[in-house]
Design an enzyme around this catalytic site. Structure first.
Site, PDB file in Angstrom:
ATOM      1  N   ARG A  15       0.806  -1.220   0.000  1.00  0.00           N
ATOM      2  CA  ARG A  15       0.000   0.000   0.000  1.00  0.00           C
ATOM      3  C   ARG A  15       0.840   1.272   0.000  1.00  0.00           C
ATOM      4  NH1 ARG A  15      -5.307   0.996   1.387  1.00  0.00           N
ATOM      5  NH2 ARG A  15      -5.798   3.061   2.212  1.00  0.00           N
ATOM      6  N   ASN A  89      24.917 -20.733  -1.378  1.00  0.00           N
ATOM      7  CA  ASN A  89      24.108 -20.659  -0.162  1.00  0.00           C
ATOM      8  C   ASN A  89      24.787 -19.790   0.896  1.00  0.00           C
ATOM      9  OD1 ASN A  89      21.754 -21.201   1.294  1.00  0.00           O
ATOM     10  ND2 ASN A  89      22.687 -22.936   2.368  1.00  0.00           N
ATOM     11  N   HIS A 170      -4.637  17.684  33.157  1.00  0.00           N
ATOM     12  CA  HIS A 170      -5.553  16.614  33.600  1.00  0.00           C
ATOM     13  C   HIS A 170      -6.890  16.694  32.854  1.00  0.00           C
ATOM     14  CE1 HIS A 170      -2.733  16.037  36.920  1.00  0.00           C
ATOM     15  NE2 HIS A 170      -2.799  17.348  37.105  1.00  0.00           N
ATOM     16  N   SER A 299     -16.103   9.305   5.896  1.00  0.00           N
ATOM     17  CA  SER A 299     -16.800   8.149   6.442  1.00  0.00           C
ATOM     18  C   SER A 299     -17.656   7.540   5.356  1.00  0.00           C
ATOM     19  CB  SER A 299     -17.678   8.567   7.630  1.00  0.00           C
ATOM     20  OG  SER A 299     -18.592   7.535   7.972  1.00  0.00           O
ATOM     21  N   ASN A 307     -12.088  13.328   8.877  1.00  0.00           N
ATOM     22  CA  ASN A 307     -11.353  12.651   9.949  1.00  0.00           C
ATOM     23  C   ASN A 307      -9.877  13.053   9.981  1.00  0.00           C
ATOM     24  OD1 ASN A 307     -13.671  11.245  10.662  1.00  0.00           O
ATOM     25  ND2 ASN A 307     -13.223   9.541   9.280  1.00  0.00           N
TER      26      ASN A 307
END
Length: 459
Positions: A15, A89, A170, A299, A307
């Site tokens: 992708r 190899n 907070h 969406s 978004n």
């Protein structure tokens, strides 16, 4: 099934393949082979100039030919090495045989063919190649991409240096700042993080099977192989490799510098995760809008949505990058006795770890370039938070010795919706100098920003 962007196992080669075009020639197996060829040729030419009677100095024409093998190394050359590996190899031996094949038809080079890979263990070639890969990845991809993010953040910090904004500690309303100052905080952190990445020395060793120059000294016991190895490693290309000499090692370079580098990149990534989440939150609050792109869909069922996908993409890929980088940093410095092979397979994922980081930087920059400040929303949020002025009022009260200042403001503001009139009534009742009272009465949430503007403009 044919390998394609649709069938690739990793999204880096599927992708997101086009977004990692700059990293692929550096950190792929092709890039690894290219650096192995560079190391072998550099060592070979250096040996020819060491003064050994058995290996006379090469002509300028032969040296130029050898250097062209490095400069013009192609995917076809890499495939030829892979074809040899099917027989041997052994990937490093395949590189050696490929180089020897290229020496045919040039008499002086053919006579010196046995000095290709002379006294080297595979790890003399591998560790130097990895260091060269990391050097190129850091200097050509990681740091430039980080710098683009830093530059954009700095532009935004300066543009919005004077825009007051409500802080949240907070998750609750707190002393105001400015939009620019909060972005400047990230710029300052990233500048330090990028400097740490840039300053990591990229080390390499070329000292044989267990780090003691055993084979080297069996051939020329009187020769200073350590000094020679240091010269090859530290001299600028093409005479050398332009790395930092590692004097002590087992069969493998200890990889401590790699751990330091990966930790430094992960530290920068953690700062960017923090930024991605904060910007995501500010978009959610409406502080930022995102520029629309014709044809894009937010969406599949809610047509109104725009978004914050770039910041979500960045956060996810930064997490993947750090998971790999931290594993590399913890695993690579550990090897059983003089060597085991666990590092070899892990090191093949250097490009994967850095690829997820580069992908995240790309997404983050795209997201930052789409941001538009919603000044009205920022101002409205701030104007609804007069309770934040409890801090300066009680601080001024303390200055003038008013007893119970903190408690008085707590009673008026804690957990309540506070209006300007509530605070002004309290200020008018205070027994403090008129000048101080006037200064507090003139204060608004938008003007209570301390040195935020100055700090933002100074970044």
């Amino acid at each position: 099934m044919n390998l394609s962007a649709l069938t690739a196992l990793s999204p880096l080669d599927g992708r997101y393949e086009k977004k990692l075009a700059a990293l692929r020639p550096i950190a792929s197996e092709y890039g690894y082979m290219h650096r192995r060829v560079q190391v072998e040729i550099t060592w070979f030419i250096a040996l020819s100039e060491a003064g050994f009677a058995e290996f006379p100095a090469l002509s300028a024409d032969d040296k130029a030919y050898l250097l062209q093998l490095v400069e013009q190394f192609s995917q076809a050359d890499a495939q030829a090495i892979k074809d040899i590996e099917k027989t041997t190899n052994h990937d490093v031996k395949a590189v050696e045989y490929w180089i020897k094949e290229r020496l045919k038809g040039r008499p002086a080079l053919e006579r010196a063919a046995e000095f290709v890979h002379f006294a080297c263990t595979s790890e003399d070639i591998n560790n130097t190649s990895h260091a060269l890969q990391l050097q190129a990845a850091r200097d050509q991809v990681v740091l430039p991409s980080l710098q683009q993010v830093i530059v954009r953040l700095r532009e935004l910090a300066l543009a919005h240096a004077d825009v007051p904004m409500l802080s949240r500690t907070h998750g609750q309303t707190a002393s105001p700042t400015t939009v620019g100052k909060e972005l400047a905080n990230v710029v300052a952190r990233l500048q330090r993080a990028a400097a740490a990445i840039a300053q990591v020395p990229l080390r390499a060793k070329m000292n044989g099977a267990v780090g003691n120059y055993n084979a080297h000294l069996s051939a020329w016991p009187e020769f200073d192989w350590e000094a020679f190895s240091r010269q090859v490693i530290e001299a600028p290309a093409p005479a050398g490799l332009g790395l930092v000499f590692q004097p002590y090692s087992i069969q493998i370079e200890p990889h401590d510098y790699m751990a330091e580098l990966f930790d430094a990149v992960a530290r920068a990534n953690t700062i960017l995760i923090d930024l991605s989440r904060d910007i995501w939150g500010y978009i959610s609050l409406g502080y930022f809008k995102q520029k629309l792109k014709e044809g894009e869909i937010g969406s599949s069922t809610m047509p109104h949505k725009v978004n914050p996908i770039d910041f979500e993409n960045a956060e996810g890929n930064l997490g993947l990058a750090n998971a790999l980088l931290r594993h590399l940093a913890e695993k690579l410095p550990v090897s059983r006795w003089q060597r085991d092979l666990t590092d070899s397979t892990v090191l093949r994922n250097l490009g994967v770890a850095l690829g997820y980081a580069a992908l995240a930087y790309n997404a983050l920059l795209a997201g930052l370039n789409k941001l538009e400040l919603n000044a009205e929303a920022v101002a409205q949020d701030l104007d609804n938070a007069w309770e934040v002025l409890a801090e300066p009022i009680q601080t001024v009260m303390r200055r003038y010795g008013v007893a119970g200042a903190y408690e008085a403001l707590k009673a008026v503001t804690r957990g309540k919706s506070v209006a300007a009139s509530d605070l002004h009534g309290l200020i008018q009742s205070l027994d403090i100098p008129a000048e101080a009272k006037a200064r507090l009465l003139a204060l608004t949430p938008a003007t209570y920003t301390g040195k935020a503007q100055e700090l933002a403009r100074r970044i």
